[in-house]
Design a protein around this motif. Structure first.
Motif, PDB file in Angstrom:
ATOM      1  N   UNK A 100       0.824  -1.201   0.000  1.00 55.82           N
ATOM      2  CA  UNK A 100       0.000   0.000   0.000  1.00 55.82           C
ATOM      3  C   UNK A 100       0.862   1.256   0.000  1.00 55.82           C
ATOM      4  N   UNK A 101       0.489   2.217  -0.836  1.00 52.44           N
ATOM      5  CA  UNK A 101       1.242   3.481  -0.896  1.00 52.44           C
ATOM      6  C   UNK A 101       0.308   4.599  -1.349  1.00 52.44           C
ATOM      7  N   UNK A 102      -0.617   4.951  -0.476  1.00 46.72           N
ATOM      8  CA  UNK A 102      -1.520   6.050  -0.760  1.00 46.72           C
ATOM      9  C   UNK A 102      -0.843   7.387  -0.459  1.00 46.72           C
ATOM     10  N   UNK A 103      -1.100   8.407  -1.268  1.00 43.49           N
ATOM     11  CA  UNK A 103      -0.575   9.733  -0.942  1.00 43.49           C
ATOM     12  C   UNK A 103      -1.257  10.313   0.290  1.00 43.49           C
ATOM     13  N   UNK A 104      -0.507  11.110   1.051  1.00 47.21           N
ATOM     14  CA  UNK A 104      -1.086  11.791   2.210  1.00 47.21           C
ATOM     15  C   UNK A 104      -2.144  12.784   1.763  1.00 47.21           C
ATOM     16  N   UNK A 105      -1.867  13.486   0.681  1.00 44.69           N
ATOM     17  CA  UNK A 105      -2.869  14.300   0.011  1.00 44.69           C
ATOM     18  C   UNK A 105      -2.574  14.274  -1.482  1.00 44.69           C
TER      19      UNK A 105
END
Length: 339
Positions: A100-105
Motif C-alpha cells: 500500500x502506498x496512498x498519498x497523504x494528500x
C-alpha cells in the motif's frame, strides 16, 4: 488549416458551437458548471480535474475535497462528458512490490495515455509540495511510481508520446505556499525513474498583466502539424488577490523546450459568477483538453474558483491562428540567449 496529428477520434466528445458575438477563440459551455458543489454525500467540492476518453465513454480523475477539506483523488465515469457517476471511495495505490502506498494528500491531477498505459500526475506531499506519479491500464488498480522530482514542484504533465526516445515532463517549480513566482520547466527520463536534462521553457511576464506573476502548464500538450499546442495558466496579483486566466503557446515538436509562438493575450479569464465567486475567487484553471483529430475540435475542462468543474470549447486552427496573431515570443533566459 492547422491539424491535430497522432491523435484520436472522439465521436462522442462533448461539444457546443460558438455563441453569437463571441470573438475569443475559447468559449464556455452554456450550462456550466458541469460538476457543481456537493456532488455526492461527504464531498464538498470537485475541481481542477482530469478527463480522458476510455472504453467509448470518459473517465474523470477528480480532485475531490471532503468536508474536512482534505484533497484526494476520486474516479468518475461518464457516457457523454457532462453527466458523471462517482466512485465515492478515493483512489488507492500500491507500490511496484504490491505494498500500500496512498498519498497523504493529492490534488490537481493530470491523466496522460502513452501507448497502452494511463499515467496520473498530481501534487503530493514529499517534505513539501512535489509531484506524485502512478500508472494504470484499467482504472481499477493503480501502481504508484517513484516521485519524479524533488520538492518543491507543482503542475506536472507528461507529453503523450516519447520524444527522442525519452519521456518528457513539464512542471512548475514552486514551494508549499502560494508563491509569487513560477515558470514552466521541462525534464526528460528514459524510464520514468531517473530525470534530468532540465530546461526552462517559458517565463512569466510579457505585456499581458494576466501572466505577470507566474505561469504553469495546463492540460496534456496536443500534437499538431505546427508544433505542440500547450494550454497554460497565467496569474496576476491585484489589490483583491490572485487572478488565474489561461491561454496557449506552440512548442517545437522535437525540441519542446523551444517556444515557437506564445499568445500575449488570454483566451479565457474569470468573468462568470461560478469563476469569480467561490472558495478561491477569480480562477479559471485548465487541466484537461480532449482533442478530436478528425474535426479539430477541442473540449477543455477547467477548475472554476477552486469550487466547480467547467467546460469550454475551441478549434485547433482558430487557437493556433490566435496565438500567431497575438504572438509575444518569450522563452527563457539561457546561456545561448533568449529563444
Amino acid at each position: 488549416m492547422s491539424k491535430i496529428i497522432n491523435g484520436t477520434d472522439i465521436p462522442n466528445m462533448p461539444w457546443q458551437d460558438r455563441p453569437a458575438g463571441w470573438t475569443l477563440p475559447v468559449w464556455r459551455y452554456s450550462e456550466n458548471p458541469v460538476i457543481n458543489r456537493n456532488p455526492f454525500p461527504g464531498m464538498g467540492r470537485i475541481f481542477n480535474s482530469a478527463v480522458v476518453p476510455f472504453n467509448g465513454g470518459f473517465i474523470g480523475v477528480f480532485r475531490g475535497e471532503t468536508h474536512q477539506a482534505h484533497p484526494y483523488l476520486y474516479l468518475g465515469r461518464s457516457k457523454d462528458g457532462f453527466h458523471w457517476e462517482y466512485e465515492t471511495e478515493k483512489i488507492h495505490m500500491k507500490d511496484e512490490e504490491g505494498k500500500d502506498w496512498d498519498p497523504f494528500y493529492a490534488y490537481d491531477p493530470r491523466c496522460i495515455k502513452i501507448d497502452d498505459t494511463y499515467y496520473i500526475i498530481w501534487c503530493t506531499d514529499f517534505n513539501g509540495a512535489a509531484l506524485g506519479l502512478a500508472k494504470t491500464k484499467d482504472f481499477k488498480t493503480f501502481v504508484r511510481l517513484e516521485n519524479p522530482l524533488l520538492p518543491f514542484t507543482r503542475n506536472g504533465v507528461l507529453f503523450p508520446r516519447k520524444i527522442g526516445g525519452k519521456y518528457v515532463l513539464l512542471s512548475r517549480p514552486s514551494d508549499s505556499g502560494h508563491t509569487p513566482f513560477g515558470d514552466i520547466m521541462l525534464s526528460k527520463s528514459p524510464d520514468l525513474k531517473y530525470w534530468g536534462e532540465h530546461r526552462c521553457v517559458m517565463q512569466k511576464g510579457g505585456q499581458g498583466w494576466w501572466q505577470g506573476l507566474k505561469i504553469g502548464p495546463g492540460p496534456v500538450p496536443i500534437e499538431t502539424d505546427e508544433g505542440w499546442l500547450l494550454f497554460y495558466h497565467g496569474v496576476c496579483l491585484t489589490c483583491s488577490g490572485y487572478v488565474y486566466s489561461f491561454s496557449a503557446a506552440l512548442l517545437d515538436l522535437e525540441n519542446p523546450s523551444k517556444v515557437l509562438y506564445r499568445s500575449g493575450s488570454y483566451m479565457l479569464t474569470p468573468e462568470e459568477p461560478y469563476e469569480t465567486t467561490g472558495f478561491v475567487p477569480n480562477v479559471t484553471f485548465p487541466v484537461a483538453a480532449l482533442a478530436d483529430q478528425s474535426s479539430g475540435r477541442i473540449a477543455i475542462y477547467y477548475g472554476a474558483a477552486d469550487t466547480v468543474v467547467a467546460l469550454a470549447f475551441c478549434k485547433v486552427d482558430e487557437v493556433i491562428q490566435f496565438i500567431k496573431d497575438n504572438n509575444e515570443l518569450i522563452g527563457c533566459d539561457a546561456d545561448e540567449g533568449k529563444f
